[in-house]
Design an enzyme around this catalytic site. Structure first.
Site, PDB file in Angstrom:
ATOM      1  CE  LYS A 118      -3.033   6.783  -0.325  1.00  0.00           C
ATOM      2  NZ  LYS A 118      -2.789   5.535   0.420  1.00  0.00           N
ATOM      3  CE  LYS A 200       7.729  12.487   0.034  1.00  0.00           C
ATOM      4  NZ  LYS A 200       6.921  12.096   1.204  1.00  0.00           N
ATOM      5  CE  LYS A 203       5.982   1.559  -8.036  1.00  0.00           C
ATOM      6  NZ  LYS A 203       4.644   1.059  -7.783  1.00  0.00           N
TER       7      LYS A 203
END
Ligand code: TRP
Length: 338
Positions: A118, A200, A203
């Site tokens: 991140k 995976k 979103k």
């Protein structure tokens, strides 16, 4: 609820209010949480305080919390049977996080892979909150003295840190926290993107045709599934290495129908991918129909959502207040109210 459930084990888990839930969230997590509510005393958190660790818009956060609660309830998390709480409404989370932060080496936070990922993404807005994120998560868990913590694979490192901090606190002061066990459900399917089945379902996938949302209209689900990436061999066979796309569709079908891969292979032997995809679409659409319907009902009833969050947050506050009093006493804070 508390008095009749004294013998039940306590389950605690949480997720960020990210907006729309996709099939990976549903089959990999929420559906399994729903199966635990009969057997355990469950605390399911919507962690809005974690959500502000990266740039965000306050009005969106509010809307996402409502939306997230409506989707959870639609997925079967009945607020009468479990405690659906909002992290910012349960004061102990931030209070315990501060104390745990004071025993947590900075180095162990800098080593967290999720932080490193991140931090790369948010280079220009890198706040301490992002580094501190796992301490808040440890607090979320430890403050409930939870027996089981259902989490995905990607959260295992955070759970290890949680255990380390619990152990350290217990050693420094006196035994206080249970060391929580990660609970990675057996039936927790790992759902991949329909367009790039090596990664995976997500979103934030730039190709949104690869992501099935639980609130997608049937026609949208149908279209996305029919255009899922497969391979040039045409047999329906489970082989993640060589046939990741087909295998992913098989996992989706298996998760909804409880059929084994063998049964699915037999059913579609000699048939083409077209027939198989049609069948997968049918299963997904049918299984999600009740979820979509109750989502519509809940999301148009703001008062009901508010009641559920209020009730859950009050129960969470009852459970955590006792723990916080104990922690404050052990670390040497004064209390004049006794
Ligand atoms: N970090 C978790 C995630 O991104 C969310 C989370 C926050 C959590 N607090 C938690 C999960 C406590 C389990 C228990 O998925």
């Amino acid at each position: 609820m508390e008095s009749e459930n004294v013998q039940k084990k306590v389950v605690m888990t949480a997720a960020q209010p990210t907006g729309k839930l996709h099939l990976g969230n549903y089959l990999g997590a929420i559906k399994n949480w729903g199966q635990m509510i009969e057997d355990y005393e469950c605390y399911f958190g919507i962690v809005d305080m974690h959500a502000i660790t990266i740039p965000y818009v306050p009005a969106d956060l509010k809307r996402n919390v409502y939306d997230c609660a409506a989707q959870y309830m639609a997925c079967g998390l009945d607020p009468q049977k479990c405690n659906l709480f909002l992290q910012s409404m349960v004061k102990g989370h931030a209070e315990l996080a501060w104390i745990l932060g004071c025993i947590c080496p900075i180095g162990s936070l800098e080593r967290m892979t999720q932080y490193k990922d991140k931090a790369k993404k948010h280079k220009d807005a890198l706040n301490s909150g992002l580094l501190y994120y796992p301490v808040l998560m440890a607090s979320d868990i430890l403050i409930y003295n939870a027996d089981l913590v259902p989490v995905g694979e990607d959260q295992k490192q955070h759970l290890e840190l949680t255990r380390d901090l619990a152990q350290k606190f217990n050693n420094m002061y006196s035994p206080t926290f249970k060391l929580p066990e990660p609970y990675i459900p057996k039936s927790g399917a790992r759902i991949m993107s329909l367009q790039s089945p090596d990664s995976k379902m997500s979103k934030s996938d730039p190709n949104q045709n690869g992501t099935l949302y639980i609130t997608d209209e049937p026609s949208v689900l149908q279209k996305k599934i029919m255009s899922a990436v497969t391979d040039s061999d045409s047999s329906v066979r489970y082989d993640v290495q060589n046939k990741p796309g087909v295998s992913n569709l098989m996992s989706i079908m298996a998760a909804f129908t409880q059929k084994t891969y063998g049964q699915i292979e037999d059913e579609f032997s000699g048939k083409g991918y077209g027939d198989f995809k049609k069948a997968v679409a049918e299963v997904v659409i049918e299984s999600l129909a009740p979820v979509r319907q109750s989502y519509k009902d809940y999301s148009s009833d703001k008062a009901m959502i508010e009641d559920a969050i209020k009730k859950g947050s009050q129960a969470a506050t009852r459970r955590t207040t006792k723990m916080m009093a104990k922690v404050y006493r052990k670390v040497g804070f004064l209390n004049f109210e006794k």
